[in-house]
Write a protein that holds these residues in place. Sequence first.
Motif, short mmCIF file in Angstrom:
data_model
loop_
_atom_site.label_atom_id
_atom_site.label_comp_id
_atom_site.label_asym_id
_atom_site.label_seq_id
_atom_site.Cartn_x
_atom_site.Cartn_y
_atom_site.Cartn_z
N ARG A 272 0.84 -1.09 -0.02
CA ARG A 272 0.04 0.11 0.00
C ARG A 272 0.95 1.28 -0.12
O ARG A 272 0.66 2.33 -0.67
CB ARG A 272 -0.81 0.13 1.15
N ARG A 273 1.90 1.26 0.89
CA ARG A 273 2.77 2.49 1.01
C ARG A 273 4.01 2.44 -0.27
O ARG A 273 4.54 3.47 -0.60
CB ARG A 273 3.32 2.54 2.37
N GLU A 274 4.37 0.92 -0.29
CA GLU A 274 5.47 0.71 -1.61
C GLU A 274 4.87 -0.25 -2.63
O GLU A 274 4.93 -1.11 -2.25
CB GLU A 274 6.79 0.57 -0.97
N PRO A 275 4.57 0.30 -3.69
CA PRO A 275 3.72 -0.63 -4.63
C PRO A 275 4.63 -1.68 -5.00
O PRO A 275 4.46 -2.78 -5.41
CB PRO A 275 3.45 0.41 -5.71
N GLY A 276 5.95 -1.45 -5.10
CA GLY A 276 7.06 -2.53 -5.54
C GLY A 276 6.85 -3.76 -4.88
O GLY A 276 7.21 -4.91 -5.33
N TYR A 277 6.43 -3.60 -3.42
CA TYR A 277 6.11 -4.95 -2.67
C TYR A 277 4.95 -5.84 -3.49
O TYR A 277 4.73 -7.07 -3.13
CB TYR A 277 6.00 -4.83 -1.24
N ARG A 278 4.14 -5.17 -4.03
CA ARG A 278 2.96 -6.01 -4.61
C ARG A 278 3.35 -6.55 -6.10
O ARG A 278 2.49 -7.33 -6.62
CB ARG A 278 1.77 -4.99 -4.78
N GLN A 279 4.41 -5.96 -6.62
CA GLN A 279 4.75 -6.34 -7.86
C GLN A 279 5.31 -7.86 -7.89
O GLN A 279 6.39 -7.93 -6.86
CB GLN A 279 5.41 -5.48 -8.71
#
Length: 677
Positions: free
Chosen positions: A39-46
């Motif tokens: 949510r705060r750092e989109p890279g973690y969802r990618q």
Amino acid sequence: MGRRPLALSSPVSLPHRAYRLLSRALAAPLLGWLWWRGRREPGYRQNLRQRLGFIPIDPEQLGCIWIHAASVGEVQAMQPLLHALLEEWPAHAVVVSTQTPTGARALQTHWGDQIRHVYAPIDTPGAVARFLNRLQPRLLILVERELWPEWLQQCRANAIPVALVNARLSEGSARTYRRWPGLMRPVWPQLTVAAADTTSAERLRGLGVPEPRLHDTGNLKFDVAVPAARVALAPELQGRTLLVAGSTHEGDEAAWLAIWSELSPVNPSWLLVLVPRHPQRFDEVAAHVQHSGLSFVRRSSGQAVSPGTQVLLIDAMGELMHWYQHASLCFVGGTLAPVGGHNPLEPMSVGQPVLFGPHVHNAAPLFEEIARSGAGERVRDARELAAAVQRWLMQPETWQRRAHAARELIARNQGASARTLAVVRPLWRPAHTGNVSRVRASVDAGRTAWFDPHHLSQVCARTFDPIAHVGGTALATGSGRGQALLVHEGGQGYVLRHYRRGGLMARLSHDRFWRAAPHDSRAMREFTLLRLMRSWQLPVPEPVAASHWPRAGLFYEADILVGLIPGSANVVQRLQQRPLAPAEWQALGRAIRQLHERQVFHADLNAHNLLLDPAGQAWIVDFDKCGVRTGGDWKPRNLERLRRSLRKEATRVAPYHWTEADWAPLMAGYQDLPAPP
């Protein structure tokens, strides 16, 4: 590799079995946490699939060197080693994994698309098996202290050597490892260690790393590359005194903002440059600065710094070294905040002494050496920080003395990357990098093909069609799976082999196999293994092309094209003509020994798969269902299989010039002994 039964069912200790159960139980919560953090750092969802081992397959990178650098600090640490490594190793055959998006961005910033990046798998059996299966590395290099038990277990099972470089180990971490001896005991003998400092080396020795595998090579970060060009400051900054607080966390920023309310009004030319460690905190830090009442500018706003600006917030990645170069004073973040300290060698590499707080457990020996040499000063809190700032800036001779000490400390400790490379190099030798070529992939009429462009400029369905090769000559003398055809492509002779089933399954489907992805097919696996063995300069044919052809939805057919060994004949063919000389039997034994020394298991080692060329050189062919295997108990059984094959042919063909006495010179060659009289 990773999907072999060997990788998942090899004997493991009871503590490791318990660890596997725990890792599986925690997998879903961990993935949920990564998604939530996104949510705060989109890279973690990618690329969450990559965390489960579903990395994209690139055939030219199979058999690569895999480097794992968890986050920004580890990526920065391994850069000097990677520069040195790429002088000897092709860039396309190096893959770097990280766990954090910031680490991925740091890699992208420095290397662009030259080095492939993937996210590391979570430490569950399935995720690690899929990752290894899709990457098939020849070597794993871990940076600093990334010791994941399942990674290491499966690397042991697949005979993948592991190096731990720039190794740092605190006493607290060593105590933790000692609490779990059953889980960690197998790890230490497996590692080749290049330690960053003597203290860490001693702790690793105490845990069980064997002395011959333990090396004190020094800290790679001393070899950090200084930016080639010094980019000038913006005109409005050139008259300011810059105090750079780099890689900061909340506790660091709180201390600086507290003292800056007092220092800035009486020193209006001073400008505090805050560089937060994590990009997801940029807005949070901006809110804290605003709440402090200080006048500030965000770098991303494009707004110019005015004479009244007190704080410049660098809310951008990859600029820290630029600000260190222009600083009048440098502070290392993560040290007033209880994080453990970030890299103090970056500012020191550009001639800057450093201030730092008391929390330096991440690299305590390094910070102690900095303080002892005078290249830096430790402060305990905000009050001591304010005093040190004023002393350093009001007494230029103090700063100059410390700057000289910083340059001397850097110069004295450089060379760690060369020493580390010397430690790691034997783990891939005798790999011949000229054989680590770029593989191309193509699809024609539903058939996926991998091929080496050094041999063929392109391939198509016709390349693997025996009917299309009019005049092709049958080469093999065996039955079933051993059939091969001499064909010509581009004016060169090659050997085309169509994969066939053996035994009872051949009656049901003589050449179709249960569906599998191309990279998991028999042809691609043999192609990849041959590339690995050729890089090791083993006596095997060159892999030219391989194909995977889906059939009827549920099955596939497979073919492989390999280099021709001119004038060669297999042992059965030779024995039908004449007895082999002792030197020829010895050559065969030496060839088998070469494979076994590299832990290559040949599933069908028999007299048809051993060749001799006109010069008496021995070769080994047909590596279907073969692979790199750990341990050594299978090697005598492998040899006994060959002996049974030699005996069996005596009942099938005549004439056949074989006697039991011929086994002695073969074993002499295998054991590297003189031939028996």
